[in-house]
Design an enzyme around this catalytic site. Sequence first.
Site, PDB file in Angstrom:
ATOM      1  N   SER A   1      33.234  38.814  43.004  1.00 20.89           N
ATOM      2  CA  SER A   1      33.301  38.393  44.401  1.00 20.89           C
ATOM      3  C   SER A   1      31.961  37.805  44.857  1.00 20.89           C
ATOM      4  O   SER A   1      31.485  36.839  44.284  1.00 20.89           O
ATOM      5  CB  SER A   1      33.730  39.586  45.273  1.00 20.89           C
ATOM      6  OG  SER A   1      34.064  39.161  46.572  1.00 20.89           O
TER       7      SER A   1
ATOM      8  N   ASP B   1      44.377  35.616  42.939  1.00 24.70           N
ATOM      9  CA  ASP B   1      43.382  35.700  44.008  1.00 24.70           C
ATOM     10  C   ASP B   1      43.309  34.385  44.774  1.00 24.70           C
ATOM     11  O   ASP B   1      43.253  33.310  44.165  1.00 24.70           O
ATOM     12  CB  ASP B   1      42.014  36.025  43.404  1.00 24.70           C
ATOM     13  CG  ASP B   1      40.918  36.142  44.451  1.00 24.70           C
ATOM     14  OD1 ASP B   1      41.219  36.500  45.603  1.00 24.70           O
ATOM     15  OD2 ASP B   1      39.746  35.873  44.106  1.00 24.70           O
TER      16      ASP B   1
ATOM     17  N   HIS C   1      41.960  39.506  42.806  1.00 22.59           N
ATOM     18  CA  HIS C   1      40.515  39.424  42.979  1.00 22.59           C
ATOM     19  C   HIS C   1      39.776  40.441  42.113  1.00 22.59           C
ATOM     20  O   HIS C   1      38.702  40.158  41.587  1.00 22.59           O
ATOM     21  CB  HIS C   1      40.205  39.668  44.460  1.00 22.59           C
ATOM     22  CG  HIS C   1      38.808  39.385  44.869  1.00 22.59           C
ATOM     23  ND1 HIS C   1      38.269  38.116  44.890  1.00 22.59           N
ATOM     24  CD2 HIS C   1      37.819  40.210  45.299  1.00 22.59           C
ATOM     25  CE1 HIS C   1      37.028  38.168  45.325  1.00 22.59           C
ATOM     26  NE2 HIS C   1      36.719  39.428  45.571  1.00 22.59           N
TER      27      HIS C   1
END
Length: 534
Positions: free
Chosen positions: A184, A372, A435
């Site tokens: 991330s 994601d 994600h």
Amino acid sequence: MLKRVLALTLLLALWLTFASAKVSSISGRLSENDIVWPNKLLRDIPIVDPPQRVAGYFKLNRTHDAHMFYFYFQARNNPTTAPVVLWMTGGPGCSSELAVFYENGPYKLNPDNTISETEFGWDVDHNVIFVDQPINTGFSYSKDPRDEVSDEETVAEDMLDFLSEFFEVHSDIVNNDFFVTGESYAGHYVPAVSYRLYRAVELEGFDLNFQGFAIGNGLTNAAIQFGAYADFAYANGILSESLRDSINFWYPLCRFGANLCDSTQWFLPCDIALDICQLTTFERVLNANPGINVYDITKKCDGPLCYDMTQLTDFMNRADVQAALGVDRKWQECSFDVYADFTSDWLRNFDSVIPEMMEDGIRVMIYAGDLDLICNWMGNERWVNKLQWYGSDQWSAVTAKNWSADASPGSNSEASGTVRSLGPLSFVRVFKAGHMVPMDQPRNALKLITSFTRNQSLTLDDLEQEGDQFQETTVMEDEDESGKYMGKDRGQYMHVIRSQAKKTGVAERGARSWGRKDFLRHRDASAAVVGAAM
């Protein structure tokens, strides 16, 4: 008599508990406690000869009152030789405990609030360090506002400071291969920290066997990645063609603002550009899909972070849990204060430092779960495709090949994803993952990180051999004196460089001014001597 036996048994149990919970390593600025969970919390965790698992605090040099919290989990298999992996959770401001208990750590939090040992934690075959950073994330803290962090330069310096002290204490693994990883917003952290470590090793004599870094579903080059939102959403059937075209029409305005932010690094243009990018691209996709989970488009959003993690919040704030970890602070999943502090950092581009590292043989893996939205695989592949490195011309011709965690010669196992690989660079797409790839596909995530740290091909095709042939060809064809040799002999190259530095008394940077011809000549001469001796 029975009372005496019971009393002695109780005293022995208490002594063993406190003896095992003692501080296992201590230095001037770093302290560690062996993690000893209360028995009532344990389910199926081995208690016979377990690997070392510690939690600790580190006092940062540059700060007034900052204490960085971390975990260190010794590898379950062959810890003396296993690679060392540093993991940083993104956010910015989200704690490492999310990864420890939900993704790639050794623990799984069960519905009854007991913990079990995970089958596919990255500590199976790696010594893993999880860090709560920047300061005021997770259990890391400072009572002095002057210690707040808002940029990657400070993040990188703090991590260098921490790792310098950590390896002073854990000198038994300082020579093991070392890798930086994260997901991330760690798409910012990982390149910044990696580059700082790389420079410290190359120019400052920092003793670290730094081999590579990996980013999972990261935000690395926002100017490019914002441009993928509409295309990704359209390709997955959650956006109309007309809305896709409208978003793409306005995207150049976002790109201009993001590039302006990156070039000036001024607070005001960065904040304005971020608002423009959000309003013209990402938020328009969200408005077309109310309630969508931005981390997994197949799910609905549940809570502020789209996943209900209240159980972990309650668990981490239990008195017995905090006592086992040696902490005494309120824990939260993510700090929105830290998040706000990094507003002007969002649009900065951190892929620009990667080519130099790759030219010196540092391996790079960018991987992404294909469900994601927020840091989707399309956007990540686009910035990888635009990297200007010595293999740029050949990279565009590299096709994606299927890989499988179950792959074996002659098998017809289901594909776990696709991979493109050339020289030190690989881009991996992970199927059926959002994600947080290690949470959604733990077995596949362990496979990809283990293959990466061992420099092994993910596919049954010999991609590693193809990469080596490519590197050797590149070296032999390019005879530029000012270049650096960056093929599979990087370890030998750096050994030669350091030997030259010692012999001549010059700094390592000066020794590195050696050209490619000099190195190849030295290598070929050494090979001839060895051949003659045989």
